[in-house]
Motif scaffolding. Structure first.
Motif, PDB file in Angstrom:
ATOM      1  N   LYS A  47       0.806  -1.222   0.000  1.00 34.97           N
ATOM      2  CA  LYS A  47       0.000   0.000   0.000  1.00 34.97           C
ATOM      3  C   LYS A  47       0.841   1.275   0.000  1.00 34.97           C
ATOM      4  CE  LYS A  47      -3.173   0.293   3.052  1.00 34.97           C
ATOM      5  NZ  LYS A  47      -3.881   0.194   4.350  1.00 34.97           N
ATOM      6  N   LEU A  48       1.986   1.261   0.710  1.00 39.56           N
ATOM      7  CA  LEU A  48       2.730   2.500   0.937  1.00 39.56           C
ATOM      8  C   LEU A  48       3.931   2.608   0.006  1.00 39.56           C
ATOM      9  CD1 LEU A  48       2.770   2.544   4.847  1.00 39.56           C
ATOM     10  CD2 LEU A  48       1.279   3.855   3.330  1.00 39.56           C
ATOM     11  N   PRO A  49       4.292   3.843  -0.397  1.00 38.65           N
ATOM     12  CA  PRO A  49       5.533   4.044  -1.170  1.00 38.65           C
ATOM     13  C   PRO A  49       6.749   3.751  -0.307  1.00 38.65           C
ATOM     14  CG  PRO A  49       4.565   6.154  -0.572  1.00 38.65           C
ATOM     15  CD  PRO A  49       3.571   5.107  -0.188  1.00 38.65           C
ATOM     16  N   PRO A  50       7.902   3.475  -0.927  1.00 39.09           N
ATOM     17  CA  PRO A  50       9.092   3.080  -0.148  1.00 39.09           C
ATOM     18  C   PRO A  50       9.495   4.099   0.904  1.00 39.09           C
ATOM     19  CG  PRO A  50       9.428   2.616  -2.472  1.00 39.09           C
ATOM     20  CD  PRO A  50       8.132   3.370  -2.375  1.00 39.09           C
ATOM     21  N   GLU A  51       9.434   5.425   0.566  1.00 33.38           N
ATOM     22  CA  GLU A  51       9.885   6.411   1.550  1.00 33.38           C
ATOM     23  C   GLU A  51       8.964   6.446   2.767  1.00 33.38           C
ATOM     24  OE1 GLU A  51       7.706   8.540  -1.850  1.00 33.38           O
ATOM     25  OE2 GLU A  51       9.217   6.967  -1.575  1.00 33.38           O
ATOM     26  N   SER A  52       7.660   6.245   2.554  1.00 32.76           N
ATOM     27  CA  SER A  52       6.732   6.193   3.685  1.00 32.76           C
ATOM     28  C   SER A  52       6.943   4.929   4.494  1.00 32.76           C
ATOM     29  CB  SER A  52       5.286   6.264   3.185  1.00 32.76           C
ATOM     30  OG  SER A  52       5.032   7.485   2.525  1.00 32.76           O
ATOM     31  N   MET A  53       7.272   3.845   3.802  1.00 26.08           N
ATOM     32  CA  MET A  53       7.508   2.572   4.487  1.00 26.08           C
ATOM     33  C   MET A  53       8.760   2.657   5.379  1.00 26.08           C
ATOM     34  SD  MET A  53       5.822  -0.178   4.663  1.00 26.08           S
ATOM     35  CE  MET A  53       6.040  -1.730   5.534  1.00 26.08           C
ATOM     36  N   ILE A  54       9.787   3.343   4.874  1.00 22.99           N
ATOM     37  CA  ILE A  54      11.007   3.509   5.673  1.00 22.99           C
ATOM     38  C   ILE A  54      10.708   4.313   6.929  1.00 22.99           C
ATOM     39  CG2 ILE A  54      13.280   4.616   5.717  1.00 22.99           C
ATOM     40  CD1 ILE A  54      13.531   3.904   2.741  1.00 22.99           C
ATOM     41  N   GLU A  55       9.961   5.406   6.773  1.00 17.24           N
ATOM     42  CA  GLU A  55       9.599   6.233   7.923  1.00 17.24           C
ATOM     43  C   GLU A  55       8.773   5.442   8.922  1.00 17.24           C
ATOM     44  OE1 GLU A  55       6.964  10.274   8.883  1.00 17.24           O
ATOM     45  OE2 GLU A  55       7.439   9.717   6.810  1.00 17.24           O
ATOM     46  N   LEU A  56       7.825   4.665   8.412  1.00 20.78           N
ATOM     47  CA  LEU A  56       6.961   3.867   9.279  1.00 20.78           C
ATOM     48  C   LEU A  56       7.766   2.829  10.055  1.00 20.78           C
ATOM     49  CD1 LEU A  56       3.494   2.410   8.416  1.00 20.78           C
ATOM     50  CD2 LEU A  56       5.290   0.856   9.130  1.00 20.78           C
ATOM     51  N   MET A  57       8.651   2.113   9.354  1.00 21.51           N
ATOM     52  CA  MET A  57       9.417   1.056  10.026  1.00 21.51           C
ATOM     53  C   MET A  57      10.392   1.628  11.057  1.00 21.51           C
ATOM     54  SD  MET A  57       8.136  -1.689   9.027  1.00 21.51           S
ATOM     55  CE  MET A  57       9.297  -2.772   9.840  1.00 21.51           C
ATOM     56  N   ASN A  58      10.986   2.780  10.739  1.00 13.48           N
ATOM     57  CA  ASN A  58      11.899   3.392  11.711  1.00 13.48           C
ATOM     58  C   ASN A  58      11.166   3.749  12.998  1.00 13.48           C
ATOM     59  OD1 ASN A  58      14.346   3.263  10.344  1.00 13.48           O
ATOM     60  ND2 ASN A  58      13.994   5.189   9.247  1.00 13.48           N
ATOM     61  N   ARG A  59       9.970   4.298  12.861  1.00 11.62           N
ATOM     62  CA  ARG A  59       9.208   4.653  14.053  1.00 11.62           C
ATOM     63  C   ARG A  59       8.775   3.407  14.811  1.00 11.62           C
ATOM     64  NH1 ARG A  59       3.364   7.697  14.406  1.00 11.62           N
ATOM     65  NH2 ARG A  59       3.334   7.907  16.690  1.00 11.62           N
TER      66      ARG A  59
ATOM     67  N   ALA B 298       2.334   6.510   9.389  1.00 13.41           N
ATOM     68  CA  ALA B 298       2.180   7.216   8.119  1.00 13.41           C
ATOM     69  C   ALA B 298       0.849   6.876   7.466  1.00 13.41           C
ATOM     70  CB  ALA B 298       3.333   6.840   7.181  1.00 13.41           C
ATOM     71  N   GLY B 299       0.139   7.904   7.036  1.00  8.98           N
ATOM     72  CA  GLY B 299      -1.146   7.695   6.390  1.00  8.98           C
ATOM     73  C   GLY B 299      -2.236   7.270   7.353  1.00  8.98           C
ATOM     74  N   GLY B 300      -2.024   7.481   8.671  1.00 10.13           N
ATOM     75  CA  GLY B 300      -3.015   7.079   9.659  1.00 10.13           C
ATOM     76  C   GLY B 300      -3.052   5.597   9.918  1.00 10.13           C
ATOM     77  N   GLU B 301      -2.038   4.889   9.479  1.00  5.79           N
ATOM     78  CA  GLU B 301      -2.015   3.429   9.632  1.00  5.79           C
ATOM     79  C   GLU B 301      -1.803   3.047  11.099  1.00  5.79           C
ATOM     80  OE1 GLU B 301      -2.511   1.123   7.426  1.00  5.79           O
ATOM     81  OE2 GLU B 301      -2.616   2.381   5.632  1.00  5.79           O
ATOM     82  N   THR B 302      -2.416   1.938  11.487  1.00  5.53           N
ATOM     83  CA  THR B 302      -2.136   1.317  12.784  1.00  5.53           C
ATOM     84  C   THR B 302      -1.264   0.102  12.551  1.00  5.53           C
ATOM     85  OG1 THR B 302      -4.145  -0.027  12.639  1.00  5.53           O
ATOM     86  CG2 THR B 302      -4.301   2.110  13.770  1.00  5.53           C
ATOM     87  N   MET B 303      -0.490  -0.239  13.570  1.00  7.02           N
ATOM     88  CA  MET B 303       0.424  -1.378  13.432  1.00  7.02           C
ATOM     89  C   MET B 303       0.261  -2.289  14.633  1.00  7.02           C
ATOM     90  SD  MET B 303       3.845   0.441  11.907  1.00  7.02           S
ATOM     91  CE  MET B 303       4.537  -1.119  11.377  1.00  7.02           C
ATOM     92  N   HIS B 304       0.308  -3.574  14.363  1.00  2.00           N
ATOM     93  CA  HIS B 304       0.181  -4.580  15.416  1.00  2.00           C
ATOM     94  C   HIS B 304       1.297  -5.599  15.241  1.00  2.00           C
ATOM     95  CE1 HIS B 304      -3.730  -2.901  16.443  1.00  2.00           C
ATOM     96  NE2 HIS B 304      -4.042  -2.944  15.154  1.00  2.00           N
ATOM     97  N   THR B 305       1.721  -6.143  16.373  1.00  2.00           N
ATOM     98  CA  THR B 305       2.811  -7.107  16.326  1.00  2.00           C
ATOM     99  C   THR B 305       2.470  -8.321  17.172  1.00  2.00           C
ATOM    100  OG1 THR B 305       5.197  -7.362  16.607  1.00  2.00           O
ATOM    101  CG2 THR B 305       4.053  -6.107  18.302  1.00  2.00           C
ATOM    102  N   ARG B 306       3.059  -9.447  16.829  1.00  2.13           N
ATOM    103  CA  ARG B 306       2.906 -10.677  17.607  1.00  2.13           C
ATOM    104  C   ARG B 306       4.229 -10.958  18.297  1.00  2.13           C
ATOM    105  NH1 ARG B 306       0.973 -12.372  12.348  1.00  2.13           N
ATOM    106  NH2 ARG B 306      -1.310 -12.315  12.237  1.00  2.13           N
ATOM    107  N   ILE B 307       4.151 -11.384  19.568  1.00  2.00           N
ATOM    108  CA  ILE B 307       5.364 -11.539  20.383  1.00  2.00           C
ATOM    109  C   ILE B 307       5.377 -12.913  21.029  1.00  2.00           C
ATOM    110  CG2 ILE B 307       6.648 -10.662  22.390  1.00  2.00           C
ATOM    111  CD1 ILE B 307       5.449  -7.923  21.825  1.00  2.00           C
ATOM    112  N   GLY B 308       6.544 -13.561  20.997  1.00  2.00           N
ATOM    113  CA  GLY B 308       6.771 -14.828  21.688  1.00  2.00           C
ATOM    114  C   GLY B 308       7.935 -14.694  22.653  1.00  2.00           C
ATOM    115  N   VAL B 309       7.807 -15.278  23.852  1.00  2.00           N
ATOM    116  CA  VAL B 309       8.829 -15.128  24.895  1.00  2.00           C
ATOM    117  C   VAL B 309       9.137 -16.500  25.480  1.00  2.00           C
ATOM    118  CG1 VAL B 309       9.468 -13.962  27.031  1.00  2.00           C
ATOM    119  CG2 VAL B 309       7.905 -12.827  25.430  1.00  2.00           C
TER     120      VAL B 309
END
Length: 525
Positions: free
Chosen positions: A356-368, A426-437
Motif C-alpha cells: 500500500k505504501l511508497p518506499p519512503e513512507s515505508m522507511i519512515e513507518l518502520m523506523n518509528r 504514516a497515512g493514519g495506519e495502525t500497526m500490530h505485532t505478535r510476540i513470543g517469549v
C-alpha cells in the motif's frame, strides 16, 4: 582515521596574531638591555658614581637593544611567515626548535662586543690615576673577563626568553589546524640537559665572579671605586637578578606544559576526547603531550566505532565484540552460558503495508515502529540483538545482569502492544505485532569467515522463542510465553501479567511438547 583539531583559540595570555608574537619576541630580545640596565644601576648605586657617564651609556644601550630587536625580526621571520600562510609550517617548527640556541648565540656575540666597548670607553672608571698604573695586558685580560661574564648573562636570559616566545608560537601554529600539529621527529629536544646547563652556569659563575673580583681583578675594582664590601654586594645583586629571571622562565617552561597536560588528562577522564593539549615544547614534556594527544585520538576513534557499531548491533554487544577484539575480555566469556529470556516480535500485515505504501513512507513507518520497540525493550532492562526484516530479536539478562528478567520481558511485551495501539503511523495506519517469549540457557559468539563475521546467539531457547511467536497466528493471540518464562516470574508478577494457560503444544521441529500461556489475556489480535 579520525583527526583531532587543536583548540582554535589560544590561551588568553598568548598573543593572537603573528604580528603580536613577532613584537613580543623582539621586545624580549631587546630586553637583554634591561639586564644590563639592572647591572649598571646596581653598580652606579653601590659605587656612588654621578650622572657623568649616563648619556653615553644610554646611547650604547639603545644601540645594543636595537641590534637585538633587529636580529629577532630576522630569526622569527620563518615562524611569522608560516603563521601568515606564506611559508611551510614544518620550517617554522625547525626554526622554533633552534630559536633559543640562535638567540643565545647572537646575544652572546653582540653582548660581548657591547660590554667590551663600554668597559674600554672608561665609563666605569672612578680613578683615572689608579687606572694608569695597571699594565695594558692586565687591562686587556680584565676587559675580556668582564665582557665574557656580561655576555654569558645576556645569552642565558636570551635563551630562556626565546624559549618562552617559542612556546606561544607553537600554540599559535597548532591552532592553524590538524595538519599544523608538530610531528614526533620535530620534538627532539631534551629538557633536563638544558636545565642542568642553566643551573650549572648560575651555580658556578656567581661564586667564580666573586673570587675573581676579590683576587685577580681586585685592583681594577678599586679603580672603579669599589671596596671589598661593595664588590660582594654588587656581585650578589647581579646574581639575584640573573637567577630570578632564569627561575621565572624555567618555571614557566615546566609549569605551563604540565598544566596543559593535567587539563588534557582531566578531559580524557571525563570522556572529552576531541580537545588535545597544545604541544608547547620540543622536549620530553612536548613528546609526552603528543603521546597523550595520540592516546586521546585513539580513545575517540574507539568511542566513535563503538557508538556507530552500536547502531547496527546493540551497544552492549558492540562493547563485548570490541573488548574481545582488544583482548580486554577473556575468550571464554564469549561462550558463557547464561539463563536468558528471549523475546521475538513480528509485525502483523507487513506484506499488505509494503504493497500500500511508497518506499519512503515505508522507511519512515518502520523506523518509528522499531524505535517504539527499542525504547520499550531498553526501558525494561533488555537489549535488541537484531532486526530481521520486520521482526525483532531481543533478550533480557544476556549481556548485563537483569534481575527478574522473565517478568521484565513479559511486561515489555505488554508495553509494546499498548504503545502500538495508541500510535498512528504514516497515512493514519495502525500497526500490530505478535510476540513470543521463552527463557532458557543461551550462548553467543562471533561466527563466520575471515572476511565476514556475525555475532549470533545460540541455544534451543532461541528457536523455541521464535516458534512460540509464530503460534500467535494460530492461537489468535498477541503475546505468548512458555511455561519456563512463567515459572521464572514471581507470584505477584504472574497475577499482574494476566496469564491464561493454553495447554501443551508441539513446536515444529521439536520432539517434546511445551506448555504455553497467553500474556495479557483478553487482548486479541
Amino acid at each position: 582515521m579520525i583527526s583531532i583539531a587543536m583548540p582554535s583559540s589560544p590561551s588568553s595570555l598568548a598573543p593572537r596574531t603573528p604580528r603580536a608574537l613577532d613584537l613580543r619576541y623582539r621586545l624580549f630580545m631587546a630586553g637583554a638591555g634591561l639586564v644590563d640596565l639592572l647591572f649598571t644601576g646596581a653598580y652606579l648605586a653601590v659605587a656612588g658614581i654621578g650622572a657623568a657617564p649616563l648619556a653615553m651609556l644610554a646611547l650604547d644601550l639603545a644601540v645594543f637593544m636595537a641590534l637585538n630587536a633587529t636580529a629577532a625580526g630576522l630569526l622569527f621571520a620563518p615562524v611569522r611567515a608560516a603563521l601568515e600562510g606564506r611559508a611551510p609550517v614544518r620550517r617554522a617548527y625547525r626554526r622554533l626548535n633552534r630559536l633559543p640556541l640562535y638567540s643565545g648565540l647572537w646575544v652572546f656575540v653582540i653582548g660581548f662586543a657591547y660590554a667590551a666597548w663600554v668597559f674600554a670607553s672608561g665609563a666605569y672608571v672612578y680613578d683615572e690615576t689608579l687606572l694608569g698604573v695597571l699594565s695594558p695586558s692586565y687591562k686587556a685580560r680584565a676587559l675580556a673577563w668582564y665582557a665574557l661574564v656580561y655576555a654569558t648573562y645576556f645569552a642565558l636570559y636570551a635563551a630562556f626568553a626565546a624559549n618562552d616566545c617559542a612556546r606561544l608560537a607553537r600554540r599559535a601554529l597548532a591552532a592553524l589546524g590538524p595538519d599544523s600539529a608538530p610531528r614526533p621527529r620535530e620534538l627532539d629536544g631534551h629538557l633536563v640537559p638544558r636545565l642542568w646547563l642553566a643551573l650549572a652556569m648560575l651555580a658556578i659563575l656567581p661564586p667564580l665572579i666573586i673570587v675573581m673580583d676579590l683576587t685577580a681583578f681586585a685592583p681594577l675594582r678599586r679603580v672603579q671605586g669599589l671596596s671589598t664590601e661593595d664588590v660582594i654586594i654588587l656581585d650578589l645583586l647581579a646574581t639575584l637578578a640573573a637567577g630570578g629571571l632564569a627561575a621565572v622562565f624555567a618555571a614557566r617552561q615546566i609549569s605551563e606544559p604540565l598544566d596543559q597536560l593535567e587539563q588534557a588528562v582531566t578531559r580524557i577522564a571525563r570522556g572529552r576526547y576531541g580537545e588535545p593539549a597544545p604541544v608547547l615544547g620540543d622536549d620530553e614534556l612536548g613528546r609526552l603531550t603528543l603521546h597523550v594527544n595520540h592516546m586521546s585520538e585513539g580513545l575517540r576513534e574507539r568511542e566513535v566505532i563503538r557508538r556507530e557499531f552500536g547502531r547496527f548491533v546493540s551497544p552492549e554487544i558492540a562493547s563485548r565484540i570490541l573488548d574481545d577484539a582488544l583482548n580486554e575480555a577473556p575468550e571464554a566469556a564469549a561462550h558463557e552460558l547464561r539463563d536468558t529470556t528471549i523475546l521475538f516480535s513480528d509485525l502483523k500485515g507487513f506484506t499488505t503495508l509494503a504493497e500500500k505504501l511508497p518506499p519512503e513512507s515505508m522507511i519512515e513507518l518502520m523506523n518509528r515502529y522499531f524505535r517504539i520497540i527499542d525504547e520499550t525493550i531498553r526501558a525494561h532492562g533488555g537489549m535488541i540483538h537484531s532486526f530481521i526484516g520486520d521482526a525483532v530479536h531481543a533478550s533480557f539478562n544476556f549481556a548485563d545482569d537483569c534481575p527478574g528478567h522473565a517478568a521484565r520481558a513479559l511486561a515489555a511485551a505488554l508495553a509494546i502492544q499498548a504503545r502500538l495501539d495508541a500510535a498512528r503511523f504514516a497515512g493514519g495506519e495502525t500497526m500490530h505485532t505478535r510476540i513470543g517469549v521463552h527463557t532458557g540457557p543461551v550462548a553467543a559468539a562471533a561466527v563466520g569467515s575471515e572476511e565476514r563475521m556475525n555475532y549470533a546467539m545460540f541455544g534451543d531457547a532461541v528457536n523455541v522463542a521464535m516458534r512460540i511467536e509464530q503460534l500467535n497466528k494460530d492461537k489468535g493471540t498477541r503475546v505468548l510465553a512458555s511455561s519456563e518464562t512463567v515459572a521464572a516470574c514471581g507470584p505477584e508478577d504472574r497475577l499482574r501479567l494476566g496469564l491464561r494457560a493454553l495447554g501443551e503444544v508441539r513446536l515444529r521441529g521439536r520432539v517434546s511438547p511445551i506448555r504455553i500461556y497467553e500474556v495479557g489475556a483478553g487482548a486479541r489480535a
